[in-house]
Enzyme design. Structure first.
Site, PDB file in Angstrom:
ATOM      1  N   GLU A 421      -5.729  46.796 -21.050  1.00 34.31           N
ATOM      2  CA  GLU A 421      -6.306  45.771 -21.910  1.00 34.31           C
ATOM      3  C   GLU A 421      -5.199  45.030 -22.657  1.00 34.31           C
ATOM      4  O   GLU A 421      -5.214  44.898 -23.888  1.00 34.31           O
ATOM      5  CB  GLU A 421      -7.324  46.382 -22.879  1.00 34.31           C
ATOM      6  N   GLU A 488     -11.483  52.524 -16.573  1.00 34.79           N
ATOM      7  CA  GLU A 488     -12.041  53.117 -17.796  1.00 34.79           C
ATOM      8  C   GLU A 488     -13.552  52.936 -17.799  1.00 34.79           C
ATOM      9  O   GLU A 488     -14.087  52.057 -18.432  1.00 34.79           O
ATOM     10  CB  GLU A 488     -11.409  52.433 -19.007  1.00 34.79           C
TER      11      GLU A 488
HETATM   12  C1  GAL Z   1     -11.156  50.566 -24.538  1.00 33.79           C
HETATM   13  C2  GAL Z   1      -9.682  50.930 -24.670  1.00 33.79           C
HETATM   14  C3  GAL Z   1      -9.528  52.414 -24.937  1.00 33.79           C
HETATM   15  C4  GAL Z   1     -10.416  52.793 -26.070  1.00 33.79           C
HETATM   16  C5  GAL Z   1     -11.849  52.475 -25.722  1.00 33.79           C
HETATM   17  C6  GAL Z   1     -12.828  52.881 -26.823  1.00 33.79           C
HETATM   18  O1  GAL Z   1     -11.348  49.208 -24.625  1.00 33.79           O
HETATM   19  O2  GAL Z   1      -8.987  50.613 -23.494  1.00 33.79           O
HETATM   20  O3  GAL Z   1      -8.190  52.700 -25.258  1.00 33.79           O
HETATM   21  O4  GAL Z   1     -10.005  52.067 -27.175  1.00 33.79           O
HETATM   22  O5  GAL Z   1     -11.940  51.077 -25.542  1.00 33.79           O
HETATM   23  O6  GAL Z   1     -14.098  52.350 -26.578  1.00 33.79           O
END
Ligand code: GAL
Length: 812
Positions: A421, A488
């Protein structure tokens, strides 16, 4: 199991030590741990780098060490939400390095696996260097400053500008430290690169590239002998070449291995390469490189191919901390945590969002876990006030190079990730970073967490955004030649032992600090809705900070829907859920210290989601039901009983009476609405109508005692073995009391020390390095570590009004 860990430690030590048994000549290379006997002081201290500085009143400790986790949670600590409200600051470490028989042809190096962050290292008052990035491994040449006898190593660690990350970072020398001795002609740290190709059942080509350093300052003819050993330490093949070196040199060799045993998560076969350097027949170095043989191919029709076969990533994202030990995770504990994930059926991990410890990769090699090895979170634009973004421009090339060189021989590392991100990046940045990485290793695909804005990665990573309906499908339509990986996904939230029968969506029902409930309206149609389990909430009145352990507390998609997508779409090669373990920091605000994304809590206790994943990912027959069956006051109320299984069907029994048998469908769970009656609830999972596996819950009565269970009966007196003790509040029949929250006090006698206490409650801000803890949902954890003495370790747990418990473990 323990054997694997011992082997890995030997391999890591041997990665450099290696003795030449077949010849009378000793390997001049030695590598020893220098983890023990450091002096430490918090705060910035004038002249602490100097050799003559008096550190007599400093604290004596061993590393790995993390001073943040030793502190108290405080809303005013500058680390704030991101850093779990724990203290940061500046710390100094000092250590004596004893050198005997210093020869002019000896070289000495100090190697740090990781120091968080901004370390400055000194030997005898001489500054050796600075490393801002707290997750990078690095080394320094001590030779020019050493003397015979006692030498003073000093390390200043500066994590005072806080928050320095978007999550809990830890502070200090939180990984291992090593001292390596070589001769003046040697293979430098991470100086070998092994690639494998033309792999078939009958043979595999092994290519070896290596660097040679020549500090002897004269031309040399060096014989390079490379020998491959199989996992049983039998030499199976070798090759020899000769290189003429002037200053520094390099070599390239090839060996063909017959009938190779390939590496994969199901059969993690390893080999060792021993590279020997000889000058005039005299052995001057032996360098050992563990490696594996496997092929990787991206195929748009079939997906990600490992050894020619499509494989889906059953993956988890994790941060590097481990509950009550913070960032200083003993190898033994790391092993247990990875084993727990492997037993769930997990075959892949993502190192969010930075390099992990060397031991992590060695364990993934031998346990059979594929790794998406991630270098950075952001790039040129910082994401937390004082994070690595400040140093990126100056340091990224150096850090990326060291990171890739360090990890490139691990077969477990099947993919690099260059960022996550990343804020405000241009496609050209991605191109530059990916191209640079490929000059160091081009044998693996490169991805980026949420990197789909630019085309220079080999496999496109989607984070939470990809959880929305239609996003992956649309991307595929527009980019039919790109595979997609869920870098993720899925984000769900759950608190161990907490249940809510109506579905919650984070943005609407418990918004994160950066979300507004009104936003939900905008993307509601893109959310994979989960039907409520009941019309009216069965378990009302629970604090908003806790989340439900049914699969019904989500951000955009639930686990079951997402896994159905992975199975349905060939171009979607799997995902890395957010997260495996709960991690400290990034909570939704004081007084919470974590956000509850993990499927395992901070104490290492699995939540129900652990078993949901097991039912989706593992072939070993299993069944799990939720919730527990102790609901006094609920007599006659219909409670949804949910069952996860990888068998074909399940039958539920209450007090011996069948409540019917149901098949598992694409719903991926079976639900019975059961009018509550205390007693025995049993589920029997079946294949071909035959019982295969069952689970029983009994209703607990009032708690009468504390129960202790250790994960081992013996340890070694090595100052490293860890005993994990599960502490439970149980009734007279040893049934765990699901709401047990008694305050438990501990006494430890014998050769062990306290490592930490934890209960997984995100709202419990009690310190970790104390001899007591309140139970949460019936349980808490006590972690202890052996000392260097043998003998009986006795642990006593007592709690007012409960019968106490004593447990013993032998250190021998
Ligand atoms: C994502 C990010 C992670 C964590 C997660 C929590 O956007 O890449 O590191 O922050 O959100 O929801």
């Amino acid at each position: 199991m323990k054997k694997i860990l011992v082997l890995i430690i030997l391999v890591l030590l041997g990665a450099c030590v290696g003795s030449n048994k077949s010849s009378a000549q000793q390997n001049p290379r030695e590598r020893v741990s220098i983890d023990f006997d450091w002096k430490f002081s918090l705060g910035d201290i004038e002249n602490a780098s100097q050799e003559q500085f008096n550190d007599a009143d400093w604290r004596h400790l061993d590393v790995p060490h993390d001073w943040s986790i030793e502190g108290e949670y405080n809303e005013n600590n500058p680390a704030g939400i991101a850093g779990a409200y724990l203290p940061t600051g500046i710390g100094w470490y000092r250590k004596n390095i004893e050198i005997e028989n210093l020869e002019k042809d000896d070289k000495y190096f100090v190697e740090f696996d990781g120091v968080y962050m901004n370390s400055d290292v000194y030997i005898n008052g001489n500054h050796l260097g600075k490393r801002p990035y707290g997750y990078i491994s690095f080394s320094y040449d001590l030779t020019p400053y050493l003397k015979e006898g006692t030498n003073k190593l000093a390390v200043r660690v500066d994590n005072s500008k806080s928050p320095s990350g978007r999550w809990y970072t830890g502070s200090g020398i939180y990984r291992h430290v090593w001292l390596t001795k070589t001769s003046t002609i040697y293979i430098p740290q991470w100086g070998t690169a092994i690639t494998t190709s033309n792999i078939s059942d009958s043979s595999a080509d092994i290519k070896i590239n290596g660097d040679i350093k020549n500090d002897a300052k004269k031309d040399q003819v060096v014989d390079v002998i490379s020998i491959i050993y199989d996992a049983t330490n039998i030499a199976i093949d070798s090759t020899k070449s000769t290189v003429q070196i002037n200053k520094d040199g390099s070599f390239e060799q090839s060996i063909t291995v017959n009938n190779p045993k390939l590496w994969s998560p199901d059969s993690p076969n390893m080999y060792n390469l021993k590279t020997k350097l000889l000058v005039n027949g005299i052995l001057i170095d032996t360098y050992t490189t563990p490696f594996g043989i496997r092929s990787i191919e991206l195929n748009i029709d079939k997906g990600f191919l490992l050894n020619g076969e499509p494989i889906k990533f059953k993956g988890l994202s994790n941060h590097h901390d481990a509950g009550p030990v913070g960032a200083a995770v003993p190898d033994d504990l790391l092993y247990s945590r990875l084993k727990l994930l492997k037993d769930m059926g997990c075959n892949a991990l993502r190192t969010t969002h930075n390099p992990f410890s060397p031991e992590f990769y060695a364990l993934c090699d031998t346990l059979g876990i594929m790794v998406m090895d991630e270098a950075f979170d952001g790039w040129f634009t910082k994401k937390a006030e004082y994070d690595y973004g400040i140093y990126f421009k100056e340091w990224w090339k150096r850090d990326l190079k060291d990171f890739v060189k360090r990890d490139r021989n691990h077969p477990s590392v099947v993919m690099w990730s260059v960022g996550n991100e990343v804020r405000g990046f241009k496609a050209e940045d991605q191109k530059e970073i990916v191209s640079y990485l490929k000059t160091i290793d081009s044998s693996r695909p490169v991805t980026q967490g949420r990197g789909h804005f630019a085309p220079y990665v080999d496999i496109t990573g989607f984070n939470g955004h990809g959880e929305q309906k239609g996003v992956l499908e649309k991307f595929h339509k527009e980019n039919p030649d790109k595979l997609i990986i869920g870098t993720e996904m899925t984000h769900t939230l759950q608190t161990r032992g907490v249940y809510r029968t109506k579905t919650w969506y984070r943005t609407k029902d418990n918004p994160a600090p950066w979300e507004k409930p009104a936003d939900f309206k905008r993307f509601e149609s893109k959310v994979y809705k989960i039907p409520d389990l009941t019309e009216k909430e069965v378990f009302p009145g629970i604090t908003k900070k806790y989340q439900s352990s049914y699969d019904n507390s989500i951000v955009r998609i639930g686990v079951r829907d997402d896994w159905n997508r992975v199975e349905a779409l060939d171009y979607y090669v799997g995902n890395f859920r957010w997260t495996g373990f709960d991690y400290l920091g990034e909570s939704f605000g004081w007084p919470a210290r974590t956000a509850n994304f993990g499927i395992i809590d901070l104490a290492g206790f699995p939540k129900d989601h652990y078993y949901l994943y097991q039912s989706l990912w593992s072939d070993k027959p299993m069944v799990h039901m939720l919730p527990h069956w102790t609901h006094p006051g609920y007599e006659g109320v219909e409670i949804p009983v949910v069952v996860y299984t990888n068998c074909e069907s399940a039958e539920l029994f209450l007090n011996g009476k069948s409540l019917g048998e149901k098949n598992i469908t694409s719903e991926r769970q079976i639900v019975w609405q059961v009018p509550y009656k205390s007693g025995e609830l049993k589920v029997v999972a079946k294949n071909n109508s035959k019982p295969v596996v069952e689970q029983i819950y009994n209703s607990a009565e009032i708690g009468t005692k504390v129960q202790l269970k250790a994960d081992k009966v013996t340890v070694k007196p090595n100052k490293t073995d860890v005993i994990q003790i599960e502490v439970a509040i149980v009734d007279s029949k040893n049934v765990i009391v699901p709401e047990g929250d008694n305050f438990v006090e501990f006494e430890i006698s014998g050769p062990a020390k306290l490592l930490g206490v934890e209960n997984g409650d995100i709202l419990d801000l009690a310190p970790h390095k104390v001899m007591s803890r309140k139970a949460f949902k019936g349980k808490c954890l006590l972690l202890i570590q052996s000392t260097d003495e043998g003998g009986e370790i006795e642990v006593k747990a007592s709690s007012q009004g409960l019968q106490e418990s004593v447990l013993s473990v032998l250190s021998k």
